[in-house]
Design a protein around this motif. Structure first.
Motif, short mmCIF file in Angstrom:
data_model
loop_
_atom_site.label_atom_id
_atom_site.label_comp_id
_atom_site.label_asym_id
_atom_site.label_seq_id
_atom_site.Cartn_x
_atom_site.Cartn_y
_atom_site.Cartn_z
N LEU A 3 0.78 -1.00 0.24
CA LEU A 3 -0.05 -0.03 0.15
C LEU A 3 0.94 1.09 0.25
O LEU A 3 1.78 1.22 0.63
CB LEU A 3 -0.89 0.19 1.12
N ASN A 4 0.56 2.24 -0.78
CA ASN A 4 0.91 3.53 -0.79
C ASN A 4 0.89 4.30 0.46
O ASN A 4 -0.23 3.59 1.32
CB ASN A 4 1.23 4.08 -2.10
N TYR A 5 1.48 5.42 0.52
CA TYR A 5 1.16 6.21 1.79
C TYR A 5 -0.51 6.63 2.11
O TYR A 5 -0.77 6.70 3.10
CB TYR A 5 1.96 7.60 1.64
N ARG A 6 -0.77 7.16 0.89
CA ARG A 6 -2.27 7.73 0.91
C ARG A 6 -3.29 6.38 1.31
O ARG A 6 -4.18 6.45 1.94
CB ARG A 6 -2.84 8.11 -0.54
N ASP A 7 -2.93 5.31 0.72
CA ASP A 7 -3.65 3.99 1.04
C ASP A 7 -3.87 3.66 2.24
O ASP A 7 -4.79 3.30 2.93
CB ASP A 7 -3.34 2.85 0.04
N GLN A 8 -2.46 3.82 2.91
CA GLN A 8 -2.25 3.52 4.48
C GLN A 8 -3.12 4.23 5.20
O GLN A 8 -3.68 3.96 6.22
CB GLN A 8 -0.86 3.48 4.62
N LEU A 9 -3.04 5.54 4.85
CA LEU A 9 -3.75 6.59 5.49
C LEU A 9 -5.26 6.44 5.54
O LEU A 9 -5.95 6.61 6.61
CB LEU A 9 -3.42 8.12 5.13
N MET A 10 -5.73 5.82 4.36
CA MET A 10 -7.20 5.80 4.21
C MET A 10 -7.73 4.40 4.99
O MET A 10 -8.79 4.67 5.76
CB MET A 10 -7.48 5.53 2.71
N ASN A 43 7.83 6.10 7.36
CA ASN A 43 7.71 6.66 5.89
C ASN A 43 8.26 8.30 6.18
O ASN A 43 7.81 8.75 7.10
CB ASN A 43 6.34 6.76 5.51
N ALA A 44 9.18 8.66 5.39
CA ALA A 44 9.62 10.10 5.36
C ALA A 44 8.50 11.18 5.10
O ALA A 44 8.88 12.20 5.65
CB ALA A 44 10.84 10.06 4.62
#
Length: 92
Positions: A3-10, A43-44
């Motif tokens: 999962l990318n950063y945005r997917d993880q936050l969602m 994640n940076a």
């Protein structure tokens, strides 16, 4: 699949929103939240303010999965769940 950063936050927001609105959860959800948070912390792209919220949510997960009554545990954290969701929306 990674999962990318945005997917993880969602996904993080979805699970926390469900806890907030339904006032129920499971040990598996807490474990999934812990994995998400560990990944986000590495994640940076994540700013320091969001990392502070993530650390608090991580503690919530650890305590929640060890709770004898998850429903009562979630109910006792309703205000914090609301605040965390607001923080994630504002800081991400």
């Amino acid at each position: 699949m990674q999962l990318n950063y945005r997917d993880q936050l969602m996904l993080l927001k979805d699970i926390l929103s469900e806890h907030e609105s339904e006032c129920c959860g499971s040990v598996a959800e807490y474990e999934q939240l812990e994995r998400l948070i560990r990944s986000l912390m590495a994640n940076a792209e994540v700013n320091d303010q969001l990392k502070q919220s993530l650390e608090t949510i991580y503690t919530y997960c650890q305590n929640g999965k060890n709770s004898s009554d998850i429903t009562d545990f979630i109910a006792s954290h309703q205000g914090q769940l609301t605040q965390w969701l607001e923080d994630i929306n504002a800081l991400s």
